[in-house]
Motif scaffolding. Structure first.
Motif, PDB file in Angstrom:
ATOM      1  N   GLU A  92       0.836  -1.209   0.000  1.00  0.00           N
ATOM      2  CA  GLU A  92       0.000   0.000   0.000  1.00  0.00           C
ATOM      3  C   GLU A  92       0.872   1.260   0.000  1.00  0.00           C
ATOM      4  OE1 GLU A  92      -2.545  -0.117   3.411  1.00  0.00           O
ATOM      5  OE2 GLU A  92      -3.644  -1.864   2.698  1.00  0.00           O
ATOM      6  N   ILE A  93       1.836   1.296   0.898  1.00  0.00           N
ATOM      7  CA  ILE A  93       2.690   2.478   1.032  1.00  0.00           C
ATOM      8  C   ILE A  93       3.475   2.740  -0.247  1.00  0.00           C
ATOM      9  CG2 ILE A  93       4.726   3.420   2.219  1.00  0.00           C
ATOM     10  CD1 ILE A  93       3.705   1.932   4.766  1.00  0.00           C
ATOM     11  N   LEU A  94       4.015   1.676  -0.845  1.00  0.00           N
ATOM     12  CA  LEU A  94       4.889   1.839  -2.008  1.00  0.00           C
ATOM     13  C   LEU A  94       4.176   1.664  -3.349  1.00  0.00           C
ATOM     14  CD1 LEU A  94       8.063  -0.072  -0.735  1.00  0.00           C
ATOM     15  CD2 LEU A  94       7.634   2.392  -0.737  1.00  0.00           C
ATOM     16  N   ASP A  95       2.862   1.460  -3.320  1.00  0.00           N
ATOM     17  CA  ASP A  95       2.087   1.256  -4.556  1.00  0.00           C
ATOM     18  C   ASP A  95       2.641   0.099  -5.386  1.00  0.00           C
ATOM     19  OD1 ASP A  95       0.362   3.432  -4.021  1.00  0.00           O
ATOM     20  OD2 ASP A  95       1.834   4.820  -4.851  1.00  0.00           O
ATOM     21  N   ILE A  96       2.844  -1.030  -4.713  1.00  0.00           N
ATOM     22  CA  ILE A  96       3.329  -2.225  -5.413  1.00  0.00           C
ATOM     23  C   ILE A  96       2.128  -3.048  -5.830  1.00  0.00           C
ATOM     24  CG2 ILE A  96       4.610  -4.396  -5.180  1.00  0.00           C
ATOM     25  CD1 ILE A  96       6.440  -2.961  -3.176  1.00  0.00           C
ATOM     26  N   ASP A  97       2.056  -3.369  -7.113  1.00  0.00           N
ATOM     27  CA  ASP A  97       0.975  -4.183  -7.652  1.00  0.00           C
ATOM     28  C   ASP A  97       1.151  -5.629  -7.180  1.00  0.00           C
ATOM     29  OD1 ASP A  97      -1.118  -5.230  -9.113  1.00  0.00           O
ATOM     30  OD2 ASP A  97      -0.124  -5.015 -11.060  1.00  0.00           O
TER      31      ASP A  97
END
Length: 70
Positions: free
Chosen positions: A62-67
């Protein structure tokens, strides 16, 4: 006398590789991410390689916008 001073490169897990790339992309430090997660930077380092980080994986994504599919 010659000594071997080659440093071993850390072996990153799949999540660890994604974390490392996203931290660079977002110009964020591992210490900043660890602080946001409420864990030590040393523990975050273990998640990169030795530990699964399952407990924190969703929040890290969530924090790093990792798919998730990546």
């Amino acid at each position: 006398m010659k000594t071997n001073t080659k440093r071993k490169r850390p072996k990153y897990s799949k999540l660890g590789k994604q974390i490392k790339k996203k931290l660079i992309d977002k110009r964020m430090t591992a210490c900043e991410l660890a602080e946001m997660l409420g864990i030590s930077p040393q523990y975050l380092n273990l998640i990169h390689g030795e530990r699964s980080g399952e407990k924190y994986a969703e929040r890290i994504r969530e924090i790093l916008d990792i798919d998730v599919a990546a």
